[in-house]
Design a protein around this motif. Structure first.
Motif, PDB file in Angstrom:
ATOM      1  N   ARG A 247       0.839  -1.206   0.000  1.00 52.85           N
ATOM      2  CA  ARG A 247       0.000   0.000   0.000  1.00 52.85           C
ATOM      3  C   ARG A 247       0.872   1.254   0.000  1.00 52.85           C
ATOM      4  N   GLN A 248       1.900   1.246   0.824  1.00 52.28           N
ATOM      5  CA  GLN A 248       2.790   2.411   0.897  1.00 52.28           C
ATOM      6  C   GLN A 248       3.585   2.597  -0.395  1.00 52.28           C
ATOM      7  N   ALA A 249       4.026   1.491  -1.008  1.00 54.50           N
ATOM      8  CA  ALA A 249       4.804   1.582  -2.243  1.00 54.50           C
ATOM      9  C   ALA A 249       3.956   2.149  -3.374  1.00 54.50           C
ATOM     10  N   LEU A 250       2.714   1.727  -3.469  1.00 58.46           N
ATOM     11  CA  LEU A 250       1.839   2.224  -4.524  1.00 58.46           C
ATOM     12  C   LEU A 250       1.488   3.696  -4.313  1.00 58.46           C
ATOM     13  N   ALA A 251       1.287   4.064  -3.050  1.00 61.24           N
ATOM     14  CA  ALA A 251       0.993   5.466  -2.746  1.00 61.24           C
ATOM     15  C   ALA A 251       2.180   6.358  -3.100  1.00 61.24           C
ATOM     16  N   ALA A 252       3.388   5.869  -2.815  1.00 60.52           N
ATOM     17  CA  ALA A 252       4.587   6.646  -3.114  1.00 60.52           C
ATOM     18  C   ALA A 252       4.767   6.806  -4.619  1.00 60.52           C
ATOM     19  N   THR A 253       4.462   5.735  -5.370  1.00 55.88           N
ATOM     20  CA  THR A 253       4.578   5.803  -6.819  1.00 55.88           C
ATOM     21  C   THR A 253       3.573   6.808  -7.385  1.00 55.88           C
ATOM     22  N   ALA A 254       2.359   6.807  -6.828  1.00 55.92           N
ATOM     23  CA  ALA A 254       1.335   7.738  -7.296  1.00 55.92           C
ATOM     24  C   ALA A 254       1.734   9.179  -7.024  1.00 55.92           C
TER      25      ALA A 254
END
Length: 256
Positions: A247-254
């Protein structure tokens, strides 16, 4: 006329119904159903649709039975680019956009990619461009070493999940393409059926470009009570983070 009866009998046997059981469900006599199956009686279009409804025959195949019985197809079929499908395309685009930053994609009845959001395309970084030449088959993409296979950490478990799903879809539709696709998954490598059985939900564990691990659970959405062939065959595959790190990795990518 006889061909329609053969098709109805094949679908009845595929659903493991006796003539008596199907006749009872459809509220027709066993004798009349037997005559339809042997070609001695030509079913009306209403009778074909009634029998197909109780046999849960997909819309595309219902049209085939109707044609074999000498009737016009009952269910329209349009290309996604045609005017009647404009609102459908808008709905699909809205769903895919709303799912961002999580991956989501739309596939047709044979698992060919119809549309995807940016998060889904982001997972394809590093995939051999030759594999991404359209039409892109999502199943083949996930078992091809040039595609995602080398990055799927729980490959044996994921292949077992795909094989089981394709088997169910082949049983439901009798589409030989799905049967062949199922065999391709079996040939792609070892299957971990025990891992699938033990898990509450089968995750997709994917090694990211930066070396981290992204873990997803997926859901499948179809349109309710469709009466159009193309619409009935579309599915939205949405992936959600299975852990906080993903969840954190996807949020950071966004954000980036």
């Amino acid at each position: 006329m006889g061909d329609a009866g053969v098709l109805i009998r094949e679908w009845r046997q595929r659903r493991h119904f006796s003539q008596l059981e199907l006749a009872s469900r459809a509220e027709v006599s066993t004798r009349h159903l037997s005559w339809i199956e042997t070609g001695r009686s030509r079913p009306t279009s209403a009778m074909v649709l009634r029998l197909c409804d109780h046999l849960e025959v997909p819309l595309r195949e219902q049209n085939a039975v109707l044609l074999a019985a000498g009737h016009a197809p009952a269910h329209p079929e349009h290309g996604l680019g045609e005017a009647p499908m404009a609102e459908l395309n808008t709905a699909l685009e809205t769903i895919l956009a709303a799912h961002h930053p999580y991956p989501a994609l739309v596939v047709d009845r044979r698992w060919e990619l119809v549309a995807a959001n940016d998060a889904a395309y982001g997972l394809l970084e590093g995939v051999d461009p030759a594999v991404l030449e359209p039409p892109i088959n999502v199943i083949r993409l996930s078992i091809d070493p040039r595609g995602l296979a080398g990055r799927i950490i729980n490959g044996a478990q994921w292949r077992a999940h795909l094989a089981a799903r394709l088997r169910r879809e082949y049983d439901a539709t009798a589409d030989p393409f799905l049967g062949a696709l199922h065999d391709e998954v079996l040939a792609a490598g070892e299957l971990d059926h025990l891992g699938v059985t033990a898990a509450l939900v089968t995750p997709l564990e994917l090694r990211a470009a930066d070396g981290g691990v992204l873990s997803f659970v997926s859901t499948t959405t179809v349109f309710g009570t469709p009466r159009e062939v193309t619409l009935s065959e579309l599915a939205i595959e949405a992936f959600y983070p299975a852990d906080a790190a993903t969840r954190q990795a996807l949020a950071a990518t966004a954000r980036a």
